[in-house]
Motif scaffolding. Structure first.
Motif, PDB file in Angstrom:
ATOM      1  N   LYS A 195      -9.374  -8.360   2.676  1.00 35.76           N
ATOM      2  CA  LYS A 195     -10.550  -7.542   2.782  1.00 35.76           C
ATOM      3  C   LYS A 195     -10.664  -7.357   0.665  1.00 35.76           C
ATOM      4  O   LYS A 195      -9.963  -7.796   0.115  1.00 35.76           O
ATOM      5  N   GLU A 200     -17.976  -4.428   0.106  1.00 34.54           N
ATOM      6  CA  GLU A 200     -17.071  -5.006   0.542  1.00 34.54           C
ATOM      7  C   GLU A 200     -17.464  -5.882   2.011  1.00 34.54           C
ATOM      8  O   GLU A 200     -18.192  -5.752   2.177  1.00 34.54           O
ATOM      9  N   THR A 225     -14.644  -8.483   4.138  1.00 34.34           N
ATOM     10  CA  THR A 225     -13.623  -8.305   5.365  1.00 34.34           C
ATOM     11  C   THR A 225     -14.083 -10.058   6.281  1.00 34.34           C
ATOM     12  O   THR A 225     -14.528 -10.212   6.804  1.00 34.34           O
ATOM     13  N   VAL A 233     -15.149 -13.841   1.796  1.00 35.90           N
ATOM     14  CA  VAL A 233     -15.275 -12.567   1.393  1.00 35.90           C
ATOM     15  C   VAL A 233     -16.039 -13.239   0.142  1.00 35.90           C
ATOM     16  O   VAL A 233     -17.103 -11.722  -0.120  1.00 35.90           O
ATOM     17  N   ASP A 260     -13.015   4.739   0.732  1.00 36.92           N
ATOM     18  CA  ASP A 260     -11.544   3.445   1.131  1.00 36.92           C
ATOM     19  C   ASP A 260     -11.090   3.252  -0.165  1.00 36.92           C
ATOM     20  O   ASP A 260     -11.247   3.260  -1.440  1.00 36.92           O
ATOM     21  N   ALA A 311      -7.318  -2.414  -1.432  1.00 33.37           N
ATOM     22  CA  ALA A 311      -8.242  -3.619  -2.288  1.00 33.37           C
ATOM     23  C   ALA A 311      -8.592  -2.922  -2.986  1.00 33.37           C
ATOM     24  O   ALA A 311      -8.982  -3.514  -4.492  1.00 33.37           O
TER      25      ALA A 311
END
Length: 479
Positions: free
Chosen positions: A13, A26, A28, A55, A419, A423
């Motif tokens: 991620k 973001e 993944t 990514v 989040d 990460a």
């Protein structure tokens, strides 16, 4: 802008943050695990590099990455990545959940020097016994090994050309003198290794190297982007959630379960099976109680009764007195506090009235009591928990959170939506390395709500916890 890369077992991620730590983007990329034999778990490091390319391309497709100043790394711990003098990988990486080295781990742990210096039991999942297995079963590979890197540190090696690790991840190898924050020459010698085969050590918030120019050009980054030391997955998550000072802790309700407590001092107690590791920030340590089946146990039960975890927990309503049924969540052994790979799960006290709902409550109670055992083990080392944040899939159930608050006798904070995992913590470490900022930027997330213990039910849950322990003791004796 800053990038955090979290190399997990099932995927890599990436998050992109601005100077105020808002997440701008973001991405993944999935990863697969190979299991060529029973108890084995491996990945090809080349897959990690392909995932990183994927990514970074996704981040760059939606954002101008020219303002990125730092990259932080997080990832799965304990993996053994062996490379030769040319920097080529010698064999697939043996992962954290690979159990083939149980005999080597037991042999090491029987030597008091390992616990004395590393501060921890030598678990089969740690790096040192895996390399001992390679030495015994693949001697040609061991003879060609020039360097041993942890998973995220192999990613760093590709990013920067530097063989570097940091304290939190290195503490999970069994080769680190955890109190001194340095490799132990004595323990390395016992493994037939030398310091020259180990990566250089830095703190998680330090600069470990610069991004290679060819990668910077390919991804649209400026020259001179620094790569921070980073952290192992749980320590990085702690930085993301602001759990960096003594008294702060988080409860991770994922596939496995972790009770993570920050500590300002090194205070190991290996017999308790508490993990005592360096934190990602200088002069700090942390302790973890680890249970191997958390939501994994709930999902197992859901499959058994042909349902799913969300459906099972949604209908539970307000917290009730504990079930008469006792559930042991040791489906594949247990770490804290038992250090018992042979432990297995069980239901006890089943009756005609035991239905699916009662079984669900028993499973949640059993996992909660396993966390209570971790909490007791942490307190036995002198670690005090004043605040507790819950994260992970299990934190979506307020019923379970109130049960945990009641069993642990601690209020549980639920962070606002966002989040704040590995990460994000890695991006914070990248920002620290690039700017010279310290722990002051590792602030806790805003709290959405606090769930307090139900004081009226605490005595009943204490009695149920005693029954839980008695069932484990009886089952262990019988088997």
């Amino acid at each position: 802008m800053y990038i955090g890369l979290d190399l997990g077992t099932s995927g890599l991620k990436a998050v992109l943050t601005d100077d105020h730590q808002a997440i701008l983007a973001e991405a993944t990329a999935p990863l697969e695990v190979q299991r060529p034999a029973s108890g084995w778990s491996e990945q090809n490091p080349s897959d990690w590099l392909r995932a990183a390319e994927a990514v970074m391309a996704e981040l760059g497709a939606g954002q101008d990455l020219g303002a990125v100043r730092g990259i932080g790394l997080s990832g799965q711990m304990h993996g053994a990545t062996l490379i030769d003098k040319a920097g080529d990988v010698l064999r697939p990486c043996i992962l954290w959940n690979d159990t083939r080295a149980y005999a080597e781990a037991a042999q090491m742990d029987a030597d008091p020097a390992w616990r004395e210096i590393s501060g921890n039991i030598v678990f089969a999942g740690f790096t040192a016994p895996k390399v001992a297995w390679v030495r015994a079963h693949e001697p040609e590979t061991f003879a060609r090994c020039d360097r041993i890197l942890l998973p995220k540190d192999y990613l760093r090696y590709w990013l920067t050309g530097e063989a570097v690790s940091e304290m939190s991840d290195a503490a999970g190898t069994s080769w680190l003198d955890t109190g001194a924050r340095d490799w132990s020459d004595r323990l390395l010698a016992k493994s037939g290794l030398s310091r020259a085969q180990m990566p250089r050590l830095v703190e998680g918030s330090d600069v470990s190297g610069e991004l290679r120019p060819e990668l910077a050009k390919r991804w649209g980054l400026a020259a001179g982007v620094v790569v921070a030391g980073g952290a192992g997955d749980n320590a990085a998550s702690a930085v993301g959630m602001g759990v960096v000072n003594p008294g702060q802790a988080f409860l991770s309700l994922g596939t496995s379960g972790v009770l993570f407590a920050a500590s300002g001092a090194y205070q190991p107690d290996a017999p308790s099976a508490v993990h005592t590791f360096c934190h990602a920030l200088p002069g700090a340590w942390h302790q973890m109680g680890v249970i191997l089946a958390c939501t994994d146990a709930l999902n197992w039960y859901a499959r058994l009764v042909q349902s799913d975890a969300q459906t099972l927990t949604a209908g539970l309503g307000a917290l009730q007195a504990p079930s008469e049924t006792v559930f042991l969540p040791y489906l594949g052994g247990e770490r804290t506090p038992h250090n018992d790979p042979a432990a297995r799960g069980a239901f006890a006290g089943l009756g005609h009235a035991t239905d699916r709902s009662a079984g669900t409550r028993a499973v949640l109670e059993g996992i909660s009591f396993a966390f209570a055992d971790c909490h007791d083990a942490l307190r036995s080392t002198g670690t005090q928990i004043d605040s507790l944040v819950a994260v992970g899939g299990g934190s979506r159930s307020d019923h379970w959170l109130q049960m945990l608050a009641t069993v642990l006798d601690l209020p549980v904070d639920v962070p606002a939506a966002g989040d704040f995992g590995g990460a994000f913590g890695a991006a914070r470490l990248g920002q620290m390395a690039a700017t010279g900022a310290g722990a002051e930027i590792a602030t806790p997330p805003p709290v959405d709500r606090r769930i307090d213990p139900d004081t009226k039910l605490q005595a009943a849950f204490s009695d149920a916890h005693a029954r839980y322990r008695a069932v484990y003791s009886a089952l262990k004796e019988a088997l």
